[in-house]
Scaffold this active site. Structure first.
Site, PDB file in Angstrom:
ATOM      1  N   LYS A 236       0.868  -1.196   0.000  1.00 52.01           N
ATOM      2  CA  LYS A 236       0.000   0.000   0.000  1.00 52.01           C
ATOM      3  C   LYS A 236       0.895   1.233   0.000  1.00 52.01           C
ATOM      4  CE  LYS A 236      -3.748   2.041   2.802  1.00 52.01           C
ATOM      5  NZ  LYS A 236      -4.508   1.898   4.057  1.00 52.01           N
TER       6      LYS A 236
ATOM      7  N   SER B  13      -9.412   1.948   3.474  1.00 52.80           N
ATOM      8  CA  SER B  13      -8.614   2.726   2.555  1.00 52.80           C
ATOM      9  C   SER B  13      -7.607   1.888   1.760  1.00 52.80           C
ATOM     10  CB  SER B  13      -7.863   3.820   3.310  1.00 52.80           C
ATOM     11  OG  SER B  13      -7.042   3.251   4.284  1.00 52.80           O
TER      12      SER B  13
ATOM     13  N   SER C 138      -9.481  -0.435   7.647  1.00 51.45           N
ATOM     14  CA  SER C 138      -8.965  -0.303   6.282  1.00 51.45           C
ATOM     15  C   SER C 138      -8.286  -1.515   5.683  1.00 51.45           C
ATOM     16  CB  SER C 138      -7.999   0.878   6.215  1.00 51.45           C
ATOM     17  OG  SER C 138      -8.714   2.071   6.409  1.00 51.45           O
TER      18      SER C 138
END
Lengths: 476, 485, 95
Positions: free
Chosen positions: B78, B153, B177
């Site tokens: 990420k 997210s 997330s």
């Protein structure tokens, strides 16, 4: 109207650690810009602070030396504001839970002792340096200093004059330096002071409106700024005006304080506990361990010198200016039991020569044992005080011991009464007119005979003996 | 050979036996990425050349018998964790061109272990969001229905795993997330105990809530990932010095006699009936496996959204203050003075959701409001922590839904931030209490959208999570479905 | 109204953000909804409850006072939007 002055001081001391408070960059002063920086003190994305244990130790030390109460748990907080020298957009400091609170320092003012309270002592990080170029619309940021550990010491508003404030400041300064946790250099910024000052009618309990003073970078500045501000506020109040709560900057060139009003705004720092740093728990054992490392502090040392060595407070004050000097003095006494004499030699000859040669006491070419030996030679009559001065010069130049120098140059005082009698007889025989005049009432000529005797002995005659012999022989 | 479709454990066997090289696996992943990425937008940055170099290096290590935990396995990261020399953007214009000169601790660990990094995945800007719609690099699409969000997210990482654009991935979880996008994309996602995995180099959103965790294709892979990630880091003061077990030891065990808690506050009105049914199915399976389900209570659940949306934005407002355009990141250069520079840089750099949260946080910490908001929320947080401690005194793990609804359509919730916040209700509490949680696929809606089930355990109970999740996976023994792409 | 437009502007200033005119209305309304929702916390009795800042009970995370190599000016300034010599350059700060 009689006004009382109320002063509180806020001191920031840079701590003498090797590395910064939350990262391992060097704290060394004077490095090339942005060379002592890393992602942590630069506030780059994702970085985290890790606490330097020595900062805690130093702060505990100062807390103990100022009789503070040490909180068993303390916590860091974020002080949020924007400024180019503040990389994270917040300063890691302590707010609700500082390391220490409620201490004091005793100061001596005009023969009296006053106790000045310390509200709190806490740890925080320094910001970087902002430099301005008058000729360009730019400012420049050097973050070497960002993250250097600071100890903030906040006093109670206990001071009642500029003099007291200066004395308190000196007290704090000498304690910090004695503890070897700060080098106390105001010009270089490792010891900084801001003041809060207000006036109130004598007898009133409520405090008046205070002004905050900044930009005082020497002890003199602090005293002058406070003195100026006292008269300024007095003038304002006496002309029926009100003092405005504001920050004022000391302008040393003009000798006045200027208002910063309009250029600053009230800051809302939005303090909250820093989630990246866990609480610090201070055990009794830890405190005891550090307590053992605290040296005798300047005040105690001065009192002890006066008491045990029977020297005047003034002497004690000079001799304890630094630990090194005080240690030098006491080391000297290991070799000669004449404290007042040692004090005089150190205050006069040693300090004088050090200043001339720009040396520190730790680099003195004359070692305590040799100074002590020199004093002992005077005390036991081996040499006269006057000769001793010559010997000292030689010691300073060559580092040799006094015994060696005295032997080599044959400077032993002549104390053999027989020999001296003979020399005096010669002097009197060579000066019959003066003898007659002296015996006729011209007392002043005594000094002449002393001088002649000294000359005949190259200054080595024992002055007390000479006096006695001359008096006897010159008697009608 | 569909190498990109395989799991870590399958590939490890093949690598060990010399059947395949890391280079081949890596190339297969890139081929897959080239085929499907345009329609998904899971990645922000692809690091082809360095990945191939890493793969070669890994092959060397394997040949020399120096295989570590993830040696030779291609992973996606990420874009919220710093990678030395590789752009790290956090999905934001503020860091669009930022290249960190340091690795996050976890990244370094994996690098040293010989893992392969395929690239940095898309995410909600600064990890603030539940749909991966707020990135300045565009929306990431759910591979099961490209008109829908993948969750957030960490949407990019979840999609990369679900679409086989990598073998496994890393995400971060502050309020759900990892777990939520894992559920919406049909993969496994785990949020470790707070302090289990180092946060150094993880761009901070909410410091007391953030954790890095794995996305994986099955529970075994998840366990392997945890072995590689977990561990004390002296560079992170909130990292806990607790030994890391071999998480694979919790696999292939049963849960006979376990007590599974069902929080009464989680099974409320408003949950999509298909999700309710799926969770009921999980509860049934647990009972078949010999576990006993009992009701527990997390009384302060109804406050978790309010607590989270005060605490997280407060910490974020402070964490994001460093983005001022002075030392790195976006700077607007048409300001006439410093104040304008700050305001223009930050206002143009940050998206609306980030600005909204900074504003909430700044307000909650400001003078006059600190006690009513931040302090109050922190007190209720303490009560929530206690709720879980009390509940875990009577059960081994807790079972719960992950989301109240399956993946919604792109753009559907953008105009109502509060509605968006309320969808996090099942995941927020774990972050507030610091406990670990795992999301595992447990079925599909009639519209073919994945449904996930969540297990929660006490602090450092990752082993328990893996044990129950693995037992459930083996028990249901469903063939892993792949999205049609 | 929990928060006025004026307060929104003040908070924005504290956070060094500009919210455009048209956005301010929307922001104010959204923030209001959110803050009204937060009122739910007033229903919780928190008398005597210590606030929790850390999810895990850790204390005394220290490091030794040892110097390690710094980044160096070059790497420090590599991402700088504007540098001059070895310093970061910003619009002049008036003091």
């Amino acid at each position: 109207m009689d006004y009382e002055v109320v002063i509180g001081l806020e001191v920031h001391a840079q701590l003498l650690t090797e590395s910064k408070i939350f990262c391992s960059c060097s704290t060394a002063f004077g490095a090339a810009p942005n060379s002592n920086t890393c992602p942590i003190c630069l506030g780059m994305p994702g970085v985290l602070p890790v606490m330097n244990k020595r900062v805690v130790e130093f702060t505990i030390k100062m807390a103990l030396a100022t009789q503070c109460r040490i909180n068993p748990v303390n916590q860091f907080a974020r002080k949020n504001y924007f400024y180019p020298d503040l990389p994270k957009g917040y300063q890691i400091s302590q707010y609700a839970l500082p390391l220490a609170e409620a201490g004091y320092v005793d100061i001596d003012i005009n023969g009296d002792t006053r106790r000045i309270g310390i509200t709190r002592i806490h740890m925080e990080e320094d910001a970087g340096k902002l430099m301005h170029d008058e000729h360009s619309p730019s400012s420049y940021v050097d973050l070497n200093r960002a993250g250097v550990p600071l100890m903030e010491i906040v006093s109670e508003p206990d001071m009642r004059s500029a003099e007291e404030a200066a004395a308190y400041l000196r007290s704090l300064h000498e304690i910090l330096v004695y503890l070897e946790i700060c080098d106390g250099n105001m010009e270089e910024g490792s010891f900084r002071c801001d003041a809060n000052i207000s006036l109130r009618p004598k007898g009133q309990e409520e405090f008046g409106t205070r002004a905050e003073l900044k930009n005082m970078n020497s002890f003199r500045n602090v005293q002058h700024a406070l003195e100026y501000e006292i008269s300024r506020q007095q003038y304002v109040l006496e002309s029926g005006g009100t003092v405005i709560q504001e920050t004022r900057l000391w302008d040393d060139a003009q000798g006045v304080t200027h208002s910063m009003r309009g250029k600053e705004e009230a800051h809302d720092y939005r303090y909250f506990p820093d989630p990246d740093l866990v609480p610090i728990v201070i055990s009794e054992e830890w405190i005891d361990g550090i307590e053992k490392t605290i040296p005798e502090l300047p005040r105690e040392k001065r009192e002890r010198f006066v008491r045990d060595y029977d020297i005047p407070p003034y002497d004690a004050g000079v001799l304890t200016a630094t630990r090194a000097l005080a240690d030098y003095f006491e080391a000297t006494l290991q070799h000669s039991a004449a404290p007042k004499s040692a004090s005089n030699w150190i205050m006069g000859d040693i300090l004088g020569h050090l200043k001339e040669d720009r040396l520190d006491i730790t680099s003195s070419p004359v070692q305590p044992k040799d100074l002590g030996a020199l004093i002992a030679l005077i005390e036991d009559g081996t040499i006269s005080g006057k000769i001793a001065k010559e010997v000292f010069e030689e010691m300073w130049k060559t580092g040799q011991s006094p015994e060696k120098i005295v032997e080599a140059q044959g400077l032993r005082q002549i104390s053999d009464s027989g020999a001296l009698e003979a020399i005096v007889d010669e002097v009197l025989a060579a000066n019959p007119d003066q003898v007659a005049q002296y015996r006729g009432g011209k007392d002043k000529l005594f000094g002449y005979f002393v001088g002649q005797t000294m000359k005949a002995t190259q200054g080595k005659a024992n002055p007390q003996l000479i006096n006695g012999i001359l008096k006897r022989k010159l008697a009608p | 050979m569909t190498l990109h479709q395989l799991t870590i454990h399958e590939l490890q066997n093949m690598l060990r036996d010399g059947e395949v090289s890391s280079r081949e696996i890596t190339e297969a992943c890139f081929e897959r990425i080239d085929a499907v990425e345009d329609g998904l937008n899971a990645y922000i940055t692809l690091t082809r050349e360095s990945a191939l170099r890493q793969a070669e290096h890994a092959d060397g290590l394997i040949r020399a018998g120096k295989t570590g935990i993830l040696t030779g396995i291609p992973l996606a990261l990420k874009d919220v964790m710093c990678t030395d020399g590789v752009k790290t953007t956090c999905g934001s214009r503020v860091l669009e061109h930022f290249v960190p000169p340091y690795d996050a601790t976890v990244v370094k660990k994996l690098r040293d272990d010989g893992a392969v990094f395929l690239g940095k995945t898309n995410m909600d800007e600064f990890a603030m969001g539940s749909s991966t719609e707020t990135s300045c690099f565009g929306v990431t699409r759910n591979p099961w229905d490209p008109e829908r969000i993948p969750g957030g997210s960490s949407g990019g990482s979840a999609v990369a795993v679900a679409a086989d654009e990598c073998i496994a991935a890393l995400g971060s979880d502050t309020g759900g997330s990892i777990r939520q996008p894992a559920a919406l994309c049909g993969v496994v996602g785990l949020k470790p105990t707070y302090g289990r995995v180092s946060r150094f180099g993880l761009v901070a959103f909410a410091s007391s809530l953030d954790q890095i965790g794995p996305f994986a294709k099955d529970v075994e892979d998840c366990a392997i990932m945890m072995n590689a990630l977990a561990g004390y880091d002296p560079g992170d003061s909130t990292s806990v010095p607790v030994d890391v077990p071999d998480y694979r030891e919790f696999l292939s065990r049963d849960i006979e006699g376990w007590t599974i808690g069902i929080p009464r506050e989680y099974f409320i009105e408003g949950i999509d009936p298909e999700i309710s049914a799926a969770i009921d199915g999980v509860i049934g399976a647990i009972e078949e496996m010999g576990g006993k389900c009992r009701e527990v209570s997390i009384p302060h659940t109804k406050y978790c959204v309010a607590v989270y949306y005060i605490v997280a934005p407060s910490e974020a407002s402070s964490n994001l203050a460093r983005y001022d355009g002075v030392r790195y990141g976006f700077r607007a250069d048409d300001g006439t003075d410093l104040l304008e520079m700050y305001k223009m840089s930050r206002s143009r750099g940050f998206g609306a959701e980030v600005k909204r949260r900074i504003m909430i946080g700044t307000y909650a910490l400001s003078s006059g409001y600190y006690d009513a908001y931040y302090r109050k929320a922190s007190q209720v947080r303490a009560l929530m922590k206690q709720d879980f401690e009390d509940a875990f005194a009577t059960c081994d793990v807790i079972v719960a839904p992950v989301t109240p609804m399956p993946a919604f359509k792109i753009g559907e919730k953008m105009d109502d931030p509060l509605q968006m916040y309320l969808t996090d209700i099942f995941t927020l509490s774990a972050n507030l209490a610091g406990i670990p949680g795992i999301s595992v696929p447990c079925g599909f809606t009639k519209g073919d959208l994945p449904i996930g089930v969540q297990f929660l355990a006490p602090h450092f109970g990752e082993g328990k999570l893996l044990q129950v999740a693995d037992a459930y996976e083996r028990h249901t023994n469903t063939e892993r479905r792949r999205p049609a792409l | 109204m929990k928060i006025t437009k004026r307060e929104v502007e003040y908070v924005a200033h504290l956070a060094r953000l500009t919210i455009g005119e048209d956005e301010t209305e929307k922001f104010t309304s959204q923030l209001n909804d959110i803050l009204v929702y937060m009122d739910i916390l007033n229903n919780v009795d928190t008398a005597g409850v210590e606030p929790t800042t850390h999810a895990i009970d850790l204390t005394n995370a220290f490091r030794e006072d040892r110097v390690k190599e710094s980044l160096g000016a070059e790497a420090t300034l590599v991402n700088a939007p504007d540098a001059f010599g070895d310093c970061f350059r910003v619009p002049r700060v008036i003091e």
